[in-house]
Design a protein around this motif. Sequence first.
Motif, PDB file in Angstrom:
ATOM      1  N   ARG A  28     -16.198  -5.003 -61.683  1.00  0.00           N
ATOM      2  CA  ARG A  28     -16.975  -4.067 -62.504  1.00  0.00           C
ATOM      3  C   ARG A  28     -16.591  -4.194 -63.980  1.00  0.00           C
ATOM      4  N   ASN A  30     -15.189  -2.257 -66.146  1.00  0.00           N
ATOM      5  CA  ASN A  30     -13.906  -1.787 -66.657  1.00  0.00           C
ATOM      6  C   ASN A  30     -12.772  -2.772 -66.381  1.00  0.00           C
ATOM      7  N   ARG A  31     -13.074  -3.910 -65.758  1.00  0.00           N
ATOM      8  CA  ARG A  31     -12.058  -4.912 -65.448  1.00  0.00           C
ATOM      9  C   ARG A  31     -12.275  -6.214 -66.211  1.00  0.00           C
ATOM     10  N   LYS A 102     -17.864   3.130 -61.906  1.00  0.00           N
ATOM     11  CA  LYS A 102     -18.355   2.131 -62.861  1.00  0.00           C
ATOM     12  C   LYS A 102     -18.955   1.007 -62.028  1.00  0.00           C
ATOM     13  N   GLY A 105     -21.037  -4.471 -65.075  1.00  0.00           N
ATOM     14  CA  GLY A 105     -20.365  -4.961 -66.269  1.00  0.00           C
ATOM     15  C   GLY A 105     -21.311  -5.775 -67.129  1.00  0.00           C
ATOM     16  N   GLU A 108     -20.095  -5.851 -70.771  1.00  0.00           N
ATOM     17  CA  GLU A 108     -18.702  -6.242 -70.917  1.00  0.00           C
ATOM     18  C   GLU A 108     -18.435  -7.694 -70.537  1.00  0.00           C
TER      19      GLU A 108
END
Length: 218
Positions: A28, A30-31, A102, A105, A108
């Motif tokens: 996701r 946040n990684r 979350k 991605g 991100e």
Amino acid sequence: MDEQSQRNFSAEEKQLLEEILAHRRDVRGNRFLKTPISQEAIDTIIEAALAAPSVGFSQPWEFVIIRNQKTKQAVKQTFSEETARAASQFADEKQQEYIRLKLEGILESPINMAVFYKPKEGPVLGQTSMPNMGKYSVVCAIQNMWLMARSLNIGMGWVSILDPEKVKQVLKAPKENQLIGYLCFGYTDMFYNQPELELKKWDRKKLQEEVVIEEKYK
């Protein structure tokens, strides 16, 4: 080794494959890290997709590689719309859990990839009785990419909370193409030892005896 020779694998190679399978994860936003992915790594992942089995050797896949942030923003917009709609389908505590998760991605990750099923004109060997076999072939290609990415220590996330027609419009995809997967690729600060949704107790992993039926259903 000539083209008719059979390649046999060692116990060590089999164990390595088991480890890659066991440690594949859905990554996701946040990684993900901002670390660029080399063209060589992208090519290796695509080559893994091209090695996938396909019904009637039809190879009915096309891959759109997306780096532009404006394009990602447009795709993220349909994710946001679909997420709000999806949250309403869960009740009470599950709904709150869903909102906290979350689930993508898109912005991100350095690389996004849209994977399409492109139907062939005319009949396809092996697909005449089960017309979805072409789409399943594309899913096999996606799984190959997922495993190859993991072997390169690159994370991959599959975003399914999207309106496929809106994604097609953003990418100006041909009318006949069908979106099968929208994928996010990037290096990650960590891979979980278990699936994230299992760790967060969204659901539990099923046991083999729960899903294997001998001979026929009763």
